[in-house]
Design a protein around this motif. Structure first.
Motif, PDB file in Angstrom:
ATOM      1  N   ALA A  40       0.573  -1.326  -0.140  1.00 20.17           N
ATOM      2  CA  ALA A  40       0.072   0.064   0.162  1.00 20.17           C
ATOM      3  C   ALA A  40       0.855   1.665  -0.552  1.00 20.17           C
ATOM      4  O   ALA A  40       0.360   2.659  -0.189  1.00 20.17           O
ATOM      5  N   CYS A  41       1.522   1.165   0.581  1.00 19.04           N
ATOM      6  CA  CYS A  41       2.777   2.241   0.565  1.00 19.04           C
ATOM      7  C   CYS A  41       3.202   2.481  -0.674  1.00 19.04           C
ATOM      8  O   CYS A  41       3.736   3.533  -0.948  1.00 19.04           O
ATOM      9  N   LEU A  42       3.262   1.921  -1.786  1.00 23.48           N
ATOM     10  CA  LEU A  42       2.633   1.925  -3.768  1.00 23.48           C
ATOM     11  C   LEU A  42       1.934   2.260  -4.422  1.00 23.48           C
ATOM     12  O   LEU A  42       2.895   2.407  -5.276  1.00 23.48           O
ATOM     13  N   ASN A  43       1.317   2.166  -3.416  1.00 24.21           N
ATOM     14  CA  ASN A  43       0.002   2.811  -4.121  1.00 24.21           C
ATOM     15  C   ASN A  43      -0.382   2.447  -5.073  1.00 24.21           C
ATOM     16  O   ASN A  43      -0.798   2.980  -6.405  1.00 24.21           O
ATOM     17  N   PRO A  44      -1.018   0.806  -5.435  1.00 24.95           N
ATOM     18  CA  PRO A  44      -0.854   0.196  -6.565  1.00 24.95           C
ATOM     19  C   PRO A  44      -2.271   0.593  -7.107  1.00 24.95           C
ATOM     20  O   PRO A  44      -3.246   1.317  -6.237  1.00 24.95           O
ATOM     21  N   ARG A  45      -2.514   0.731  -8.460  1.00 23.79           N
ATOM     22  CA  ARG A  45      -3.873   1.804  -9.416  1.00 23.79           C
ATOM     23  C   ARG A  45      -4.848   0.651  -8.968  1.00 23.79           C
ATOM     24  O   ARG A  45      -6.093   0.942  -8.916  1.00 23.79           O
ATOM     25  N   HIS A  46      -4.626  -0.422  -8.936  1.00 20.71           N
ATOM     26  CA  HIS A  46      -5.694  -1.232  -9.020  1.00 20.71           C
ATOM     27  C   HIS A  46      -6.272  -1.973  -7.549  1.00 20.71           C
ATOM     28  O   HIS A  46      -7.667  -2.538  -7.478  1.00 20.71           O
ATOM     29  N   LEU A  47      -5.411  -1.617  -6.526  1.00 18.52           N
ATOM     30  CA  LEU A  47      -6.151  -2.176  -5.187  1.00 18.52           C
ATOM     31  C   LEU A  47      -6.920  -1.155  -4.522  1.00 18.52           C
ATOM     32  O   LEU A  47      -7.431  -0.001  -5.015  1.00 18.52           O
ATOM     33  N   TYR A 162       5.580   6.321   4.853  1.00 18.94           N
ATOM     34  CA  TYR A 162       5.078   6.387   3.574  1.00 18.94           C
ATOM     35  C   TYR A 162       3.799   6.738   3.786  1.00 18.94           C
ATOM     36  O   TYR A 162       3.459   6.706   2.842  1.00 18.94           O
ATOM     37  N   TYR A 163       3.204   7.544   5.023  1.00 24.68           N
ATOM     38  CA  TYR A 163       2.160   7.917   5.152  1.00 24.68           C
ATOM     39  C   TYR A 163       1.459   7.987   4.303  1.00 24.68           C
ATOM     40  O   TYR A 163      -0.178   7.851   3.432  1.00 24.68           O
ATOM     41  N   GLN A 164       1.955   9.099   3.414  1.00 21.78           N
ATOM     42  CA  GLN A 164       1.538  10.758   2.519  1.00 21.78           C
ATOM     43  C   GLN A 164       0.913   9.745   1.732  1.00 21.78           C
ATOM     44  O   GLN A 164       0.479   9.931   0.081  1.00 21.78           O
ATOM     45  N   GLU A 165       1.605   8.318   1.013  1.00 20.05           N
ATOM     46  CA  GLU A 165       1.660   7.557  -0.521  1.00 20.05           C
ATOM     47  C   GLU A 165       0.455   6.709   0.025  1.00 20.05           C
ATOM     48  O   GLU A 165       0.022   5.877  -1.140  1.00 20.05           O
ATOM     49  N   PHE A 166       0.759   6.750   1.184  1.00 19.61           N
ATOM     50  CA  PHE A 166      -0.209   5.203   1.169  1.00 19.61           C
ATOM     51  C   PHE A 166      -1.871   5.025   0.605  1.00 19.61           C
ATOM     52  O   PHE A 166      -2.489   6.342   0.870  1.00 19.61           O
ATOM     53  N   SER A 167      -2.067   3.726   0.309  1.00 16.66           N
ATOM     54  CA  SER A 167      -3.531   3.828  -0.541  1.00 16.66           C
ATOM     55  C   SER A 167      -4.206   4.539  -0.104  1.00 16.66           C
ATOM     56  O   SER A 167      -4.625   4.430   1.318  1.00 16.66           O
TER      57      SER A 167
END
Length: 226
Positions: A40-47, A162-167
């Motif tokens: 989730a820290c990488l924020n996948p588009r389809h999550l 990575y909270y800012q980027e988190f999904s």
């Protein structure tokens, strides 16, 4: 640590399959919660949604691997149990009989972990995990990083970095009051519920790690509501 990139790739691969709706949900307990937080820290588009139970390292230096910096010895017992069940130990020959994989298995099973606690610090090749280099390397690496530095900020060990980027997806953080990840669960909830627009929920109960189907903790039964 590859959990984040591997998780990201898995989510995106699933979304591309012909039988997939393209909306991927994740769930899991303990290590399977850690891996969810990492991806989730990488924020996948389809999550599309997440259910993290008893894990998801908010800051493994403060709680999870170390506690305020002090190394948590439960990481030793976790690694030892994992090593005894690993494919590495069940298929690895030892000593003068390279054709007999049972020798390594027998050697590690005969180790008294409590007795080994009397002979610290351990060194590479001089530990009860010496027959399983992967587990020994993992443990000694965590043990060796005694100060808070970039190691502890890396993906998979520090969701807080990575909270800012988190999904920003609907997610539940479930935890237990008698669980080593109670702080991780509540820290993640507090931070993410205040930073995201999607619903972020917290569920805490009087259980031990992964024991949410039980009404008792230790010798106290807390009744049906538990």
């Amino acid at each position: 640590i590859s959990d984040g990139p591997d998780g990201y790739d898995t989510v995106e691969w699933l979304a591309q399959q012909p039988w997939s709706s393209g909306k991927i949900g994740t769930f899991g307990l303990s290590y399977a919660a850690h891996t969810q937080a990492a991806l989730a820290c990488l924020n996948p588009r389809h999550l599309a949604c997440m259910w993290l139970e008893c894990g998801g390292f908010s800051d493994a230096f403060l709680s999870g691997c170390r506690n305020g910096g002090a190394f948590e010895l439960r990481q030793v017992t976790w690694a030892f149990r994992g090593a005894k069940e690993s494919a590495e130990i069940h298929g690895h020959p030892l000593g003068d009989s390279p054709g007999d994989p049972s020798l390594a298995k027998g050697a590690i099973e005969n180790q008294d972990i409590h007795q080994w606690f009397q002979y610290m610090p351990w060194k590479k090749g001089q530990s009860p995990l010496r027959w399983t280099p992967d587990y020994e390397n993992y443990l000694l690496e965590l043990w060796g990083h005694e100060i808070f530095d970039d190691y502890w900020r890396q993906l998979g060990l520090s969701a807080s970095t990575y909270y800012q980027e988190f999904s920003d997806v609907p997610q539940v953080h479930m935890g237990c009051w008698y669980d080593p990840y109670a702080r991780t669960t509540t820290d993640n909830y507090v931070a993410l519920s205040g930073a995201k627009t999607s619903p972020v929920s917290l569920l805490m109960g009087p259980w031990t790690h992964g024991g949410h189907s039980l009404t008792y903790s230790g010798d106290i039964d807390l009744g049906g509501q538990a």
